[in-house]
Scaffold this active site. Structure first.
Site, PDB file in Angstrom:
ATOM      1  N   TYR A 156       0.854  -1.189   0.000  1.00 50.53           N
ATOM      2  CA  TYR A 156       0.000   0.000   0.000  1.00 50.53           C
ATOM      3  C   TYR A 156       0.888   1.235   0.000  1.00 50.53           C
ATOM      4  O   TYR A 156       1.891   1.287   0.711  1.00 50.53           O
ATOM      5  CB  TYR A 156      -0.887   0.043   1.258  1.00 50.53           C
ATOM      6  CG  TYR A 156      -1.636   1.353   1.393  1.00 50.53           C
ATOM      7  CD1 TYR A 156      -2.901   1.507   0.828  1.00 50.53           C
ATOM      8  CD2 TYR A 156      -1.060   2.444   2.036  1.00 50.53           C
ATOM      9  CE1 TYR A 156      -3.569   2.727   0.910  1.00 50.53           C
ATOM     10  CE2 TYR A 156      -1.728   3.664   2.120  1.00 50.53           C
ATOM     11  CZ  TYR A 156      -2.978   3.795   1.547  1.00 50.53           C
ATOM     12  OH  TYR A 156      -3.636   4.997   1.618  1.00 50.53           O
ATOM     13  N   GLU A 171      -3.676   7.453  -3.886  1.00 45.83           N
ATOM     14  CA  GLU A 171      -3.159   6.185  -3.359  1.00 45.83           C
ATOM     15  C   GLU A 171      -3.090   5.096  -4.411  1.00 45.83           C
ATOM     16  O   GLU A 171      -3.813   5.108  -5.403  1.00 45.83           O
ATOM     17  CB  GLU A 171      -3.946   5.721  -2.122  1.00 45.83           C
ATOM     18  CG  GLU A 171      -5.330   5.239  -2.392  1.00 45.83           C
ATOM     19  CD  GLU A 171      -6.050   4.699  -1.139  1.00 45.83           C
ATOM     20  OE1 GLU A 171      -5.671   5.006   0.005  1.00 45.83           O
ATOM     21  OE2 GLU A 171      -7.018   3.954  -1.326  1.00 45.83           O
TER      22      GLU A 171
END
Ligand code: GDP
Ligand code: MN
Length: 377
Positions: free
Chosen positions: A101, A189
């Site tokens: 992530y 993201e």
């Protein structure tokens, strides 16, 4: 403002990040052509402005054309958290070894962007943040310095990235940060950032949200807006330059000025009511904005009373009154409407409203109190 994954990937690509080869489609008929170009294995992904598509069945892998067509067919039209899928992204599937992530948001307290990285990427990052926050490294970025190489190295060690991926990872962090700053994102993201079995880094998902107040300087981003994905009342409001946020109460508030709008909501609460919305018709509102505001507020079926709170500084009270009367002539409303008008041309405004069913109140607190009482009858 939100955009789709395929749009966010195009932005990331333009900043130098590796993204899978792919194309967006709106019909299962487009699938064959795209497949001929990108080959197999391929992945079909629902393009909607909500997360958790993987878990909802909105991401499917395919090894041959028949599978890809079936997947596209089942995903198009599917409902994901109440949102209907109108578009799909078809791209080369990554052969995943590990999912990481990486994301950037603004840390309001520090007044700087913060980059978060985790080796526990994939579909459950919210749970990781809630239950095992030590698995997320936060890197505070100074805007005048950008991401520094020691910070990238720190992230590389924290993620325990294999040898040979450091350069690519560094480029990805710079691309994400570059896009975040250049496009005035509120969030950017990549989840998952994938390490493939061939040892390559690949951005397999991308999400970007933008600061609405900065959109005026990004016509390229504004052009990516997908109105099908947005709250229809908020879209209608934006087009008339009215700022509207829907809430859950039953007193529809129509106010000029954001500060006064907040005060009005506080007043409604103070007298025991619940506002149905935030609404600012803007400083120089004309009759048209007033009509539109009334139309928008009363389209919300929860609304039982409308409360106007207008301070005539730049806006003239008589123009607002004119707008209200015009709106009433076209809208066929039976709701009680409470009004507080004060400032420039307030006498003219009151005279215009005198022989109507509108409840004109001399002060803001009396108006708020009256609106709450009327809504409870
Ligand atoms: P989200 O659930 O809306 O965040 O959608 P994602 O694009 O992140 O996909 C969800 C999950 O599907 C990922 O975490 C992966 O496990 C899987 N996935 C997505 N793209 C690929 C791919 O190209 N190859 C493989 N094998 N899995 C993928
Ligand atoms: Mn994802």
């Amino acid at each position: 403002m939100k955009i789709h994954e395929y749009q966010a990937k195009a932005i990331l690509k333009s900043f130098g990040a590796p993204v899978p080869d792919g194309q967006v489609a709106t019909s299962a008929r487009d699938v064959r052509k795209i497949a001929e170009r990108i080959g197999f294995p391929a992945v079909v992904k629902a393009q909607v402005h909500v997360g958790g598509r993987g878990k909802a069945g909105g991401v499917k892998l395919a090894n041959k054309l028949a599978e890809l067509e079936a997947a596209a067919d089942s995903i198009l039209g599917m409902l994901i958290k109440g949102t209907k899928v109108h578009k799909i992204l078809i791209e080369t599937a990554a052969n995943i070894d590990h999912e990481y992530y990486i994301g950037i948001v603004i840390d309001r307290a520090r007044k700087n962007p913060v980059m978060m990285v985790s080796a526990a990427g994939g579909v459950d990052i919210e749970e990781v943040a809630a239950k095992t926050p030590e698995k997320i490294l936060k890197i505070y970025i100074k805007r005048h310095l950008g991401i520094l190489s020691f910070q990238v190295r720190q992230a590389t060690y924290f993620l325990d990235l294999p040898r040979g991926t450091a350069k690519s990872f560094s480029l990805i962090t710079q691309a994400l940060y570059g896009a975040f700053m250049a496009k005035d994102c509120s969030l950017a993201e990549i989840n998952p950032l994938v390490l493939t079995k061939d040892g390559e880094m690949m951005c397999c998902d991308a999400k970007m949200n933008f600061d609405d107040n900065a959109l005026w300087r990004h016509p390229d981003i504004e052009a990516m807006r997908d109105e099908e994905e947005e709250e229809p009342l908020e879209t209608a409001a934006r087009k008339k330059r009215v700022s509207y946020v829907k809430l859950n109460g039953n007193i529809g508030c129509i106010v000029n000025g954001a500060g006064l709008a907040m005060t009005t909501m506080d007043m409604v609460k103070h007298f025991g009511g619940e506002p149905a919305n935030f609404l600012d018709i803007g400083g120089g509102a004309k009759a048209e904005q007033v009509t539109e505001a009334l139309r928008i507020v009363t389209s919300d079926p929860n609304v039982k009373t409308v409360l106007f709170n207008i301070f005539g500084g730049i806006v003239r009270c008589d123009l607002v009154a004119k707008g209200i009367l015009e709106a009433l002539a076209t809208l066929d409303l039976t709701l009680p409407i409470v009004i507080r008008l004060s400032g420039t041309n307030e006498e003219e405004a009151r005279a215009m409203l005198k022989d109507t069913a509108l409840l004109a109140m001399p002060t803001m607190s009396e108006a708020a109190k009256e609106a709450v009482e009327v809504s409870q009858r």
